[in-house]
Write a protein that holds these residues in place. Structure first.
Motif, PDB file in Angstrom:
ATOM      1  N   GLY A 167       8.823  -8.109  11.755  1.00 18.05           N
ATOM      2  CA  GLY A 167       7.427  -8.462  12.027  1.00 18.05           C
ATOM      3  C   GLY A 167       7.261  -9.939  12.330  1.00 18.05           C
ATOM      4  O   GLY A 167       6.570 -10.323  13.282  1.00 18.05           O
ATOM      5  N   MET A 168       7.889 -10.799  11.514  1.00 12.57           N
ATOM      6  CA  MET A 168       7.794 -12.240  11.725  1.00 12.57           C
ATOM      7  C   MET A 168       8.495 -12.654  13.016  1.00 12.57           C
ATOM      8  O   MET A 168       8.037 -13.540  13.730  1.00 12.57           O
ATOM      9  N   TYR A 169       9.614 -12.010  13.312  1.00 10.24           N
ATOM     10  CA  TYR A 169      10.347 -12.294  14.548  1.00 10.24           C
ATOM     11  C   TYR A 169       9.467 -11.998  15.760  1.00 10.24           C
ATOM     12  O   TYR A 169       9.359 -12.802  16.694  1.00 10.24           O
ATOM     13  N   SER A 170       8.824 -10.842  15.740  1.00  4.48           N
ATOM     14  CA  SER A 170       7.960 -10.442  16.851  1.00  4.48           C
ATOM     15  C   SER A 170       6.769 -11.380  16.989  1.00  4.48           C
ATOM     16  O   SER A 170       6.413 -11.791  18.103  1.00  4.48           O
ATOM     17  N   ALA A 171       6.154 -11.728  15.855  1.00  4.72           N
ATOM     18  CA  ALA A 171       4.992 -12.599  15.891  1.00  4.72           C
ATOM     19  C   ALA A 171       5.347 -13.994  16.409  1.00  4.72           C
ATOM     20  O   ALA A 171       4.633 -14.569  17.232  1.00  4.72           O
ATOM     21  N   GLN A 172       6.489 -14.542  15.930  1.00  4.49           N
ATOM     22  CA  GLN A 172       6.892 -15.871  16.369  1.00  4.49           C
ATOM     23  C   GLN A 172       7.294 -15.865  17.843  1.00  4.49           C
ATOM     24  O   GLN A 172       7.016 -16.821  18.570  1.00  4.49           O
ATOM     25  N   SER A 173       7.921 -14.788  18.291  1.00  7.03           N
ATOM     26  CA  SER A 173       8.300 -14.687  19.703  1.00  7.03           C
ATOM     27  C   SER A 173       7.069 -14.666  20.597  1.00  7.03           C
ATOM     28  O   SER A 173       7.026 -15.329  21.638  1.00  7.03           O
ATOM     29  N   ALA A 174       6.052 -13.896  20.169  1.00 12.78           N
ATOM     30  CA  ALA A 174       4.804 -13.846  20.935  1.00 12.78           C
ATOM     31  C   ALA A 174       4.110 -15.204  20.943  1.00 12.78           C
ATOM     32  O   ALA A 174       3.567 -15.637  21.973  1.00 12.78           O
ATOM     33  N   LEU A 175       4.139 -15.895  19.805  1.00 12.24           N
ATOM     34  CA  LEU A 175       3.528 -17.222  19.727  1.00 12.24           C
ATOM     35  C   LEU A 175       4.260 -18.218  20.622  1.00 12.24           C
ATOM     36  O   LEU A 175       3.626 -19.012  21.338  1.00 12.24           O
ATOM     37  N   ASN A 176       5.588 -18.183  20.602  1.00 17.74           N
ATOM     38  CA  ASN A 176       6.369 -19.085  21.450  1.00 17.74           C
ATOM     39  C   ASN A 176       6.116 -18.823  22.929  1.00 17.74           C
ATOM     40  O   ASN A 176       6.025 -19.756  23.736  1.00 17.74           O
ATOM     41  N   GLN A 177       5.993 -17.553  23.281  1.00 17.88           N
ATOM     42  CA  GLN A 177       5.727 -17.205  24.680  1.00 17.88           C
ATOM     43  C   GLN A 177       4.355 -17.706  25.104  1.00 17.88           C
ATOM     44  O   GLN A 177       4.190 -18.237  26.214  1.00 17.88           O
ATOM     45  N   ALA A 178       3.364 -17.563  24.215  1.00 18.55           N
ATOM     46  CA  ALA A 178       2.026 -18.074  24.525  1.00 18.55           C
ATOM     47  C   ALA A 178       2.032 -19.584  24.660  1.00 18.55           C
ATOM     48  O   ALA A 178       1.382 -20.145  25.557  1.00 18.55           O
ATOM     49  N   ASN A 179       2.785 -20.268  23.795  1.00 15.46           N
ATOM     50  CA  ASN A 179       2.885 -21.734  23.881  1.00 15.46           C
ATOM     51  C   ASN A 179       3.541 -22.170  25.181  1.00 15.46           C
ATOM     52  O   ASN A 179       3.132 -23.176  25.774  1.00 15.46           O
ATOM     53  N   ARG A 180       4.555 -21.413  25.619  1.00 13.66           N
ATOM     54  CA  ARG A 180       5.208 -21.754  26.887  1.00 13.66           C
ATOM     55  C   ARG A 180       4.254 -21.604  28.062  1.00 13.66           C
ATOM     56  O   ARG A 180       4.271 -22.420  29.005  1.00 13.66           O
ATOM     57  N   ARG A 181       3.421 -20.566  28.013  1.00 16.32           N
ATOM     58  CA  ARG A 181       2.435 -20.386  29.085  1.00 16.32           C
ATOM     59  C   ARG A 181       1.424 -21.522  29.088  1.00 16.32           C
ATOM     60  O   ARG A 181       1.045 -22.031  30.150  1.00 16.32           O
TER      61      ARG A 181
END
Length: 408
Positions: A167-181
């Motif tokens: 769950g934390m892996y998925s959430a952090q990955s989504a957050l990192n992707q949003a930050n990159r955008r």
């Protein structure tokens, strides 16, 4: 995140001292306490010197995992020592990123599995270094206070850890992707160095006006370009074609700006503004801008409207000191101010179609590399009489930033 991690390390240090000062500890336990203290201090020092939490955390985890592994063998899951490995796994995601955290997760799971597997086979050892009031015989791996890790407890822990980690892996990955955008959008609106400075600001700065950035630059070259008669052109074609035409023209200009290391500032209607020499220094700023201007005229000469009408461009250039930065609290825009900017704008507005008109400073900087026709003093609104020159062509190959030569 760095502050939170530092605070956690400091709390662990104080907890460690409380165990040492106020509890009955064996020599083995005191040695473990000393190692934990050393790991926390080492992590704090590394983070202070490098300003990097990821490096500090990896060093801390590598020092601590063997300690807690040994703790599991001696005391079992006493005081929830088993769940320390869940903390390591989850914190690694935030400290070094989702993908880089996978090895740590595997290590933590392996330590728990190995500890459960070998615990029944640990030797029955007695040593005076393990002797305390609660363990008078000094049993090392089988002391009376030990809380063994049962098979069901271990399976439940590993199952829960896997779900939590996923769950934390998925959430952090989504957050990192949003930050990159967001970062991608930001560097397409602002120069990268300015965007980096802006992202370092505290969120309260934006409310208090602290997001203002203003830098004085001794010299830069500014370009203004305007499509001649665009109002008439746009009145004869549908709105979507107007937008498509502007996008084609300005998109070409953007490509040229990247080629000649020029910073696009903004578009205003059918006008295009750019600068070279800031925010990053460029000793050939005047040459780069002139080469871009020549390329712009050449590019526009090949563009036609849907009806076949020719596009004409008027360009003005000037060189001088400017102030550049960001003001305001919403919809930030990197902009320029100064007399050199105003003069460049006037050179464009008082120029002729399909020509490049420059002010005195630009003429002085480029007169050896380019041929100009003196226009004398022209009457400029708000400025009086200003000398102006019109570009005729190149005298020789002009050097660009990095030693390359301008194409002729």
């Amino acid at each position: 995140m760095k502050s939170i991690f530092a605070l956690i390390l400091i709390c662990v240090i104080f907890m460690d001292l409380e165990y040492v000062l106020f509890r009955d500890r064996s020599v083995v336990e005191l040695t473990t306490d000393a190692w934990i203290f050393a790991a926390c201090v080492t992590a704090l020092v590394i983070m202070h010197l490098t300003r990097r939490m990821d490096v500090s955390y990896v060093v801390f985890a590598c020092m601590m995992i063997p300690v807690f592994m040994f703790e599991l063998w001696i005391a079992g899951n006493k005081h929830g020592a088993l769940y320390t490995f869940a903390i390591f796994s989850i914190w690694t995601i935030a400290a070094v990123g989702p993908k880089a955290s996978i090895p740590m997760f595997i290590v933590c799971v392996a330590v728990v599995i190995i500890s459960v597997a070998i615990e029944p086979y640990l030797p029955r050892m007695r040593t005076e270094f393990a002797m305390t009031a609660s363990n008078p015989e000094g049993w090392l791996f089988h002391n009376p206070q030990k809380e063994p890790i049962g098979r069901d407890e271990a399976l439940t822990f590993l199952f829960g850890l896997s779900i939590l980690y996923a769950g934390m892996y998925s959430a952090q990955s989504a957050l990192n992707q949003a930050n990159r955008r967001i970062e991608h959008l930001l560097v397409n609106v602002l120069p990268p160095s300015i965007a980096a400075r802006l992202t370092e600001r505290d969120e309260h700065d934006f409310l208090d006006g602290g997001a203002t950035i203003a830098d004085a630059h001794d010299e830069a070259t500014i370009l203004f370009a305007d499509i001649v008669g665009f109002t008439e052109i746009s009145s004869k074609i549908p709105p979507d074609e107007v937008v498509a035409l502007l996008d084609r023209i300005f998109g070409t200009f953007d490509d040229l700006a990247e080629l000649y290391e020029v910073e696009k500032i903004k578009t205003i209607g059918d006008a295009y503004m750019a600068v070279c020499g800031l925010p990053e220094p460029n000793t050939h700023h005047a040459v780069n801008i002139m080469e871009m201007a020549i390329a712009m005229l050449d590019a526009v000469s090949r563009i036609r409207t849907e009806s076949g009408s020719q596009i004409h461009l008027r360009i003005g250039i000037n060189t001088g000191p400017v102030v550049a930065g960001i003001i305001g609290r919403r919809r930030f825009l990197y902009d320029l101010w100064g007399d050199a900017v105003n003069t460049a704008s006037r050179m464009e507005s008082h120029g002729e179609a399909d020509t490049i008109q420059v002010g005195r400073n630009t003429y002085e900087a480029l007169k050896d590399a380019y041929e100009f026709r003196a226009l004398g003093n022209i009457k400029v609104k708000g400025k009086g009489l200003l000398p102006a020159w019109q570009l005729i062509g190149r005298r020789r190959i002009a050097p660009l930033e990095g030693g390359d030569a301008a194409a002729i």
